[in-house]
Design an enzyme around this catalytic site. Structure first.
Site, mmCIF file in Angstrom:
data_model
loop_
_atom_site.group_PDB
_atom_site.id
_atom_site.type_symbol
_atom_site.label_atom_id
_atom_site.label_comp_id
_atom_site.label_asym_id
_atom_site.label_seq_id
_atom_site.Cartn_x
_atom_site.Cartn_y
_atom_site.Cartn_z
ATOM 1 C CB SER A 187 -0.935 0.006 1.212
ATOM 2 O OG SER A 187 -1.798 -1.101 1.183
ATOM 3 C CG HIS A 239 -1.873 3.756 3.783
ATOM 4 N ND1 HIS A 239 -3.167 3.562 4.228
ATOM 5 C CD2 HIS A 239 -1.408 2.526 3.449
ATOM 6 C CE1 HIS A 239 -3.470 2.276 4.158
ATOM 7 N NE2 HIS A 239 -2.421 1.625 3.695
#
Length: 331
Positions: A187, A239
């Site tokens: 991610s 992230h």
């Protein structure tokens, strides 16, 4: 996931292809149609990354071997017909995947092992591991939708560099703030591609039509994905670190010649053509390069010194998990 896993919520060109493109000249306040040559790359790197991640997940499940290694305390293995590829009990891993110990053994992000056992390679290997089938599918579908378009426009080298460096950037920030749990997933690298898309839109602003709508849509997508990261067991620091890395790298690697400059190729041979890039693009390129190098270096220094990011920022833990009446963020 489980008790301590965190999920990270042959290049060829067709040089003869010509496109009709509407360019917006900011200063003129009008829209112009121009014909220009646009080289399109064949996307092969992104599909190879998808295949590599799927193959790696199969290896993870083969090593996990739930029927042999599971103690049965939290239930029975899921999909036992798969044999040693069957999943851990859903009470242990609701994402249909392996155990935390298997992920740790194969290279999950682990602050203690990076700092105290000199296993810095985990900053890279964790990008290729996933906590379960659901985690893998979500990331790979996102990579296909985002990555293939970028690779077709900018080539495998630039997209590959942004993907890898963003993934490492996410791993560094995650390690600084999450030091008691392991973390896996691509991610951070995916958010890096999202960040690069945003900076590419900004630095190449004048060549796009409907730019406000494109910017608004992209910001909404980014905001929604970051908001998901405040749920428990989702590593939002990866992230954020990946997004910040990709955002800066986009100014460096995804610059395009601006409107009006492409006309220099039609100038007579005895005249001096102007630069293909604007001053503000050069300024953004320099600033982004400096910030990326400083941030990357500072993060690595803090990490290998064993520092805890929460000691420097007491409220930053809310960026990754916001406690509510329904869940706690203690772990």
């Amino acid at each position: 996931m489980g008790n301590g896993d965190l999920e990270r919520g042959t290049a060829t060109k067709n040089r003869n292809q010509r496109h009709q493109q509407s360019y917006y000249a900011g200063g003129a306040g009008g829209t112009y149609d121009m014909e220009y040559s646009d080289s399109q790359w064949t996307s092969w790197l992104v599909p190879m990354i998808v295949v590599a991640n799927i193959a790696m997940f199969v290896v993870i499940m083969f090593v996990n071997n739930c029927p042999k290694n599971h103690d049965g305390v939290r239930g029975d293995c899921v999909a036992r017909f798969l044999g040693r590829l069957s999943f851990q009990p859903l009470r242990e891993n609701p994402l249909f995947g392996p155990s935390s110990s298997t992920l740790g053994k194969l290279g999950a992000l682990d602050w203690d092992k990076i700092v105290h056992k000199s296993q810095s390679w985990r900053l890279i290997t964790c990008i290729w591991l996933h906590a379960g089938v659901i985690h893998l599918l979500a990331n790979m579908l996102s990579l296909v939708f985002i990555g293939i378009r970028l690779e077709q426009q900018f080539g495998f080298v630039r997209v590959g560099v942004i993907y890898l460096l963003s993934g490492i950037g996410g791993s560094i920030l995650s390690s600084l703030f999450i030091q008691k749990n392991i973390s896996v997933g691509a991610s951070g690298a995916l958010f890096g591609l999202l960040g690069a898309m945003l900076s590419e839109l900004l630095t190449n602003w004048t060549i796009y039509t409907n730019k406000i709508a494109a910017l608004f849509t992209l910001l909404i997508i980014i905001a929604i994905n970051l908001a998901v990261g405040i749920l428990p067991h989702v590593d939002n620091f990866a992230h954020i670190g990946g997004f910040m890395s990709g955002f800066l790298l986009g100014f460096v690697f995804l610059v395009r010649p601006q409107f009006g400059w492409s006309g220099s190729r039609h100038r007579p041979a005895d005249t001096r053509p102007k630069s293909k890039f604007t001053i503000y693009q050069y300024v953004l390129w320099i600033i982004a390069t400096i910030l990326f190098v400083i941030g990357f270096t500072l993060g690595l220094v803090m990490l290998f010194k064993g520092e805890n990011g929460s000691d420097k920022c007491s409220w930053c833990h809310y960026l990754s998990c916001v406690p509510t009446s329904r869940w706690s963020c203690n772990n």
